[in-house]
Design a protein around this motif. Structure first.
Motif, PDB file in Angstrom:
ATOM      1  N   ASP A 145       0.813  -1.230   0.000  1.00 16.51           N
ATOM      2  CA  ASP A 145       0.000   0.000   0.000  1.00 16.51           C
ATOM      3  C   ASP A 145       0.844   1.277   0.000  1.00 16.51           C
ATOM      4  OD1 ASP A 145      -2.227  -1.604   0.068  1.00 16.51           O
ATOM      5  OD2 ASP A 145      -2.594  -1.333   2.211  1.00 16.51           O
ATOM      6  N   ASP A 146       2.110   1.168   0.354  1.00 19.78           N
ATOM      7  CA  ASP A 146       2.996   2.336   0.383  1.00 19.78           C
ATOM      8  C   ASP A 146       3.611   2.639  -0.991  1.00 19.78           C
ATOM      9  OD1 ASP A 146       2.594   2.395   3.133  1.00 19.78           O
ATOM     10  OD2 ASP A 146       4.453   1.319   3.583  1.00 19.78           O
ATOM     11  N   ILE A 147       3.398   1.755  -1.957  1.00 24.31           N
ATOM     12  CA  ILE A 147       4.019   1.936  -3.280  1.00 24.31           C
ATOM     13  C   ILE A 147       3.281   3.040  -4.040  1.00 24.31           C
ATOM     14  CG2 ILE A 147       4.593   0.835  -5.486  1.00 24.31           C
ATOM     15  CD1 ILE A 147       4.715  -1.843  -3.892  1.00 24.31           C
ATOM     16  N   ASP A 148       4.041   3.967  -4.601  1.00 19.80           N
ATOM     17  CA  ASP A 148       3.494   5.090  -5.357  1.00 19.80           C
ATOM     18  C   ASP A 148       2.689   4.570  -6.557  1.00 19.80           C
ATOM     19  OD1 ASP A 148       3.361   7.308  -7.315  1.00 19.80           O
ATOM     20  OD2 ASP A 148       4.763   8.324  -5.971  1.00 19.80           O
ATOM     21  N   PRO A 149       1.462   5.066  -6.760  1.00 18.16           N
ATOM     22  CA  PRO A 149       0.648   4.639  -7.908  1.00 18.16           C
ATOM     23  C   PRO A 149       1.372   4.838  -9.242  1.00 18.16           C
ATOM     24  CG  PRO A 149      -0.669   5.976  -6.406  1.00 18.16           C
ATOM     25  CD  PRO A 149       0.747   6.017  -5.903  1.00 18.16           C
ATOM     26  N   GLU A 150       2.265   5.822  -9.297  1.00 17.19           N
ATOM     27  CA  GLU A 150       3.041   6.071 -10.528  1.00 17.19           C
ATOM     28  C   GLU A 150       3.869   4.822 -10.892  1.00 17.19           C
ATOM     29  OE1 GLU A 150       6.532   9.145 -11.904  1.00 17.19           O
ATOM     30  OE2 GLU A 150       5.084   9.870 -10.418  1.00 17.19           O
ATOM     31  N   ILE A 151       4.411   4.157  -9.877  1.00 16.98           N
ATOM     32  CA  ILE A 151       5.195   2.929 -10.111  1.00 16.98           C
ATOM     33  C   ILE A 151       4.261   1.801 -10.542  1.00 16.98           C
ATOM     34  CG2 ILE A 151       6.567   1.151  -8.954  1.00 16.98           C
ATOM     35  CD1 ILE A 151       8.348   3.307  -8.272  1.00 16.98           C
ATOM     36  N   ILE A 152       3.164   1.639  -9.819  1.00 16.05           N
ATOM     37  CA  ILE A 152       2.210   0.559 -10.131  1.00 16.05           C
ATOM     38  C   ILE A 152       1.720   0.681 -11.579  1.00 16.05           C
ATOM     39  CG2 ILE A 152      -0.093  -0.363  -9.570  1.00 16.05           C
ATOM     40  CD1 ILE A 152       0.556   0.413  -6.594  1.00 16.05           C
ATOM     41  N   ASN A 153       1.436   1.896 -12.010  1.00 14.86           N
ATOM     42  CA  ASN A 153       0.937   2.113 -13.374  1.00 14.86           C
ATOM     43  C   ASN A 153       2.016   1.966 -14.439  1.00 14.86           C
ATOM     44  OD1 ASN A 153      -1.682   2.614 -12.439  1.00 14.86           O
ATOM     45  ND2 ASN A 153      -1.208   4.765 -12.065  1.00 14.86           N
ATOM     46  N   ALA A 154       3.280   2.105 -14.062  1.00 14.56           N
ATOM     47  CA  ALA A 154       4.368   2.081 -15.047  1.00 14.56           C
ATOM     48  C   ALA A 154       4.884   0.677 -15.361  1.00 14.56           C
ATOM     49  CB  ALA A 154       5.523   2.947 -14.558  1.00 14.56           C
ATOM     50  N   VAL A 155       4.714  -0.271 -14.427  1.00 12.58           N
ATOM     51  CA  VAL A 155       5.247  -1.617 -14.673  1.00 12.58           C
ATOM     52  C   VAL A 155       4.316  -2.397 -15.609  1.00 12.58           C
ATOM     53  CG1 VAL A 155       6.475  -1.705 -12.460  1.00 12.58           C
ATOM     54  CG2 VAL A 155       4.158  -2.663 -12.623  1.00 12.58           C
ATOM     55  N   ASP A 156       4.840  -3.493 -16.166  1.00 19.16           N
ATOM     56  CA  ASP A 156       4.037  -4.316 -17.080  1.00 19.16           C
ATOM     57  C   ASP A 156       3.154  -5.317 -16.346  1.00 19.16           C
ATOM     58  OD1 ASP A 156       5.143  -3.279 -19.620  1.00 19.16           O
ATOM     59  OD2 ASP A 156       7.011  -4.092 -18.820  1.00 19.16           O
TER      60      ASP A 156
END
Length: 188
Positions: A145-156
């Motif tokens: 839950d601490d992971i930035d949404p920008e990272i979640i959206n950028a990975v495959d």
């Protein structure tokens, strides 16, 4: 479920993609450590300078000789007896993407002991990058839950395991090991 997640992550790694995944330490961003284009994607996602080296995960210590020119004997004892996850920085890396290897020729490798990572690397038959799932300069996420949404959206692909896990995990201990067997702790 575990087998399905391994299969999905495996396909992404084989196609040069980037995964967000749980490890024996904190959540990581990973890719094929032998594919320079995939490594570039990871660096871009993290907004990380290319000169900052990345950690590589292997499933067994017998594969070290494929990626490190000279392995001091003590490395095998350190790996075997480490009570916590241990990343060892070895001199003179080989057979990895150039952008994984530090400018001085070294690379940080951790033999991972984890229900997801170990079989994934075993089936992939190559090392994978593991860098904390945060933007460069930001704190490492303790939980999914601490992971930035920008990272979640950028990975495959985001691995659908351990996302609810609230066990406090921390980054690995990092030790630099010279070919002669001398070592120093970089992070405890």
């Amino acid at each position: 479920m575990l087998k399905d997640e391994i299969n999905k992550a495996l396909e992404v790694l084989k196609s040069g993609g980037v995964i967000l995944y749980p490890t024996d330490t904190i959540w990581g961003i990973g890719c094929d450590a032998t594919n320079p284009e995939a490594v570039d994607k990871v660096l871009k996602i993290k907004n990380r300078p290319a000169e900052k080296s990345l950690i590589v995960l292997l499933d067994v210590d017998s594969k070290l000789q494929s990626y490190v020119t000279e392995i001091p004997e003590v490395a095998y004892d350190l790996i075997e007896y480490a009570e916590n996850p241990l990343t060892i920085i070895f001199s003179d890396a080989k057979n990895l993407a150039q952008n994984v290897i530090n400018t001085d020729g070294s690379v940080g490798i951790r033999i991972v002991k984890h229900d997801f990572c170990t079989p994934l690397i075993q089936r992939f038959r190559k090392p994978i990058v593991s860098t904390s799932a945060n933007l460069s300069g930001q704190p490492s996420p303790k939980f999914f839950d601490d992971i930035d949404p920008e990272i979640i959206n950028a990975v495959d692909y985001v691995v659908d395991l351990e996302q609810e896990n609230r066990t406090g995990k921390k980054p690995s201990t990092i030790m630099k090991l010279s070919p002669g067997g001398q070592f120093e702790f970089i992070r405890r």
